[in-house]
Scaffold this motif. Sequence first.
Motif, PDB file in Angstrom:
ATOM      1  N   ALA A  44      52.027  45.965  36.636  1.00 24.65           N
ATOM      2  CA  ALA A  44      52.968  45.540  35.602  1.00 24.65           C
ATOM      3  C   ALA A  44      52.832  44.043  35.352  1.00 24.65           C
ATOM      4  O   ALA A  44      52.828  43.587  34.203  1.00 24.65           O
ATOM      5  CB  ALA A  44      54.395  45.886  36.005  1.00 24.65           C
ATOM      6  N   PHE A  45      52.695  43.285  36.431  1.00 23.24           N
ATOM      7  CA  PHE A  45      52.512  41.840  36.296  1.00 23.24           C
ATOM      8  C   PHE A  45      51.193  41.529  35.593  1.00 23.24           C
ATOM      9  O   PHE A  45      51.136  40.698  34.691  1.00 23.24           O
ATOM     10  CB  PHE A  45      52.550  41.174  37.677  1.00 23.24           C
ATOM     11  N   GLU A  46      50.152  42.229  35.995  1.00 26.84           N
ATOM     12  CA  GLU A  46      48.829  42.001  35.402  1.00 26.84           C
ATOM     13  C   GLU A  46      48.821  42.341  33.912  1.00 26.84           C
ATOM     14  O   GLU A  46      48.265  41.597  33.102  1.00 26.84           O
ATOM     15  CB  GLU A  46      47.784  42.839  36.140  1.00 26.84           C
ATOM     16  N   LEU A  47      49.444  43.442  33.547  1.00 27.08           N
ATOM     17  CA  LEU A  47      49.532  43.835  32.134  1.00 27.08           C
ATOM     18  C   LEU A  47      50.282  42.785  31.341  1.00 27.08           C
ATOM     19  O   LEU A  47      49.870  42.420  30.230  1.00 27.08           O
ATOM     20  CB  LEU A  47      50.214  45.204  32.005  1.00 27.08           C
ATOM     21  N   ASN A  48      51.368  42.281  31.902  1.00 24.69           N
ATOM     22  CA  ASN A  48      52.152  41.250  31.230  1.00 24.69           C
ATOM     23  C   ASN A  48      51.304  40.008  30.981  1.00 24.69           C
ATOM     24  O   ASN A  48      51.320  39.456  29.879  1.00 24.69           O
ATOM     25  CB  ASN A  48      53.381  40.914  32.090  1.00 24.69           C
TER      26      ASN A  48
END
Length: 159
Positions: A44-48
């Motif tokens: 989720a952090f990486e996608l953000n």
Amino acid sequence: MAEKSYIQMLEESLDKKCDILRQLQLLCYEQADILQDNDAEADAFELNVEQKAVLIERLEKLDQGFEQIFTRVQVEMESNKEQYKESIHHMQECIREITERSANLQMLERQNMELAKKKFASVRTQAKELRQNSKVVSSYYQNMMKAGTIEPQFMDSKK
């Protein structure tokens, strides 16, 4: 006539920039939520971060295009301020909004950087504890495996 369409393009460019900055602000708030959530996934952090990178790239292209167009019509706008009064006023409003949003984004990014530092430090600590626990468990397992075996005994070879 071409100047009017160029000026219109400048206005549209600034409007798009405001919209992208709004999206970036939303992603920054989302990123803060991800960093504060202990159950959040790394994906989720990486996608953000990837979404923010795409938007920042679009911003850079808009800025380059704006500068190119502005150099073409700058003289015309300055010499005929009255004719382009509404457009100039709209662009000034957009620039004010862009400045405010940019300052807000910088503040949000600083806050997120601090949250990320804390989160990554916590993850490192957890990983270190996990490695230590793993060593203890492994050592315990090895010791317990040895406990079941009988060590060689001294045997009397006399009959």
